[in-house]
Design an enzyme around this catalytic site. Structure first.
Site, PDB file in Angstrom:
ATOM      1  N   HIS A   5       0.836  -1.200   0.000  1.00 27.62           N
ATOM      2  CA  HIS A   5       0.000   0.000   0.000  1.00 27.62           C
ATOM      3  C   HIS A   5       0.873   1.254   0.000  1.00 27.62           C
ATOM      4  O   HIS A   5       0.623   2.202  -0.756  1.00 27.62           O
ATOM      5  CB  HIS A   5      -0.899   0.043   1.246  1.00 27.62           C
ATOM      6  CG  HIS A   5      -1.953  -0.998   1.280  1.00 27.62           C
ATOM      7  ND1 HIS A   5      -2.032  -1.924   2.289  1.00 27.62           N
ATOM      8  CD2 HIS A   5      -2.990  -1.242   0.448  1.00 27.62           C
ATOM      9  CE1 HIS A   5      -3.077  -2.710   2.064  1.00 27.62           C
ATOM     10  NE2 HIS A   5      -3.675  -2.325   0.960  1.00 27.62           N
ATOM     11  N   LYS A  29     -15.626  -8.037   5.305  1.00 20.66           N
ATOM     12  CA  LYS A  29     -14.354  -8.473   5.883  1.00 20.66           C
ATOM     13  C   LYS A  29     -14.375  -8.235   7.390  1.00 20.66           C
ATOM     14  O   LYS A  29     -14.997  -7.297   7.870  1.00 20.66           O
ATOM     15  CB  LYS A  29     -13.182  -7.677   5.292  1.00 20.66           C
ATOM     16  CG  LYS A  29     -12.837  -8.021   3.873  1.00 20.66           C
ATOM     17  CD  LYS A  29     -11.594  -7.270   3.459  1.00 20.66           C
ATOM     18  CE  LYS A  29     -11.144  -7.624   2.060  1.00 20.66           C
ATOM     19  NZ  LYS A  29      -9.928  -6.890   1.686  1.00 20.66           N
ATOM     20  N   SER A 116      -3.492  -7.726   3.024  1.00 19.13           N
ATOM     21  CA  SER A 116      -3.736  -7.511   4.450  1.00 19.13           C
ATOM     22  C   SER A 116      -4.362  -8.751   5.081  1.00 19.13           C
ATOM     23  O   SER A 116      -4.049  -9.093   6.228  1.00 19.13           O
ATOM     24  CB  SER A 116      -4.597  -6.267   4.670  1.00 19.13           C
ATOM     25  OG  SER A 116      -5.805  -6.365   3.964  1.00 19.13           O
TER      26      SER A 116
END
Length: 160
Positions: A5, A29, A116
């Site tokens: 990122h 999520k 992630s």
């Protein structure tokens, strides 16, 4: 916030005078950190980039947020073809809804395997994710998964 990122954000600052990192919750999520916690961690990761602002997205569509902040484009990092297949329909819908364009930046190959979700899973099971996230994110991640007092490679440190 992964180093992948950060790489995309840093490269976006070369293309745009101002970059806004939009931090949104994703109901599909299970996030390890709340949106305000993530905003704080991201801000801490970007202190050397004064042209970057980190803002929470308070629900709604990304294009609505983009209208509010007068964004001219959305920047998305792509790790590979799977990311492109997932992101392209969203980019087309965002353009349909608002006219906003999406700029795709190919990710740094050394971070191609990093997501992630995978970082969380590996860290939760004791794996070493150092070098894949900023150090301050790693410390908070290890704290959150109950590995305080361990070095990045999972070994007890002098205090643990």
């Amino acid at each position: 916030m992964t180093n992948g990122h950060l790489d995309v954000i840093r490269r976006a600052t070369v293309l745009f005078d101002e970059v806004i990192v939009a931090v949104a919750g994703n109901p599909s999520k299970r996030s390890m950190f709340t949106v305000p916690e993530r905003v704080g961690l991201i801000k801490q990761s970007l202190t050397d980039l004064p042209q970057v602002t980190v803002m929470p997205v308070d629900g709604g569509l990304l294009v609505d947020f983009c209208r509010r902040v007068q964004a001219v484009a959305v920047v998305k990092g792509l790790r590979g073809g799977t990311d492109f297949a997932y992101e392209l329909p969203m980019a087309l819908m965002n353009r349909h809804l608002s006219g906003i364009e999406t700029v795709f930046l190919s990710g740094e190959p050394r971070f191609e395997h990093v997501s992630s979700s995978l970082i969380k899973e590996v860290a939760t099971h004791g794996g070493d994710v150092s070098g894949l996230v900023p150090d301050h994110v790693l410390a908070r991640l290890l704290e959150r998964v109950g590995r305080v007092g361990q070095t990045e490679n999972g070994q007890p440190d002098a205090l643990g």
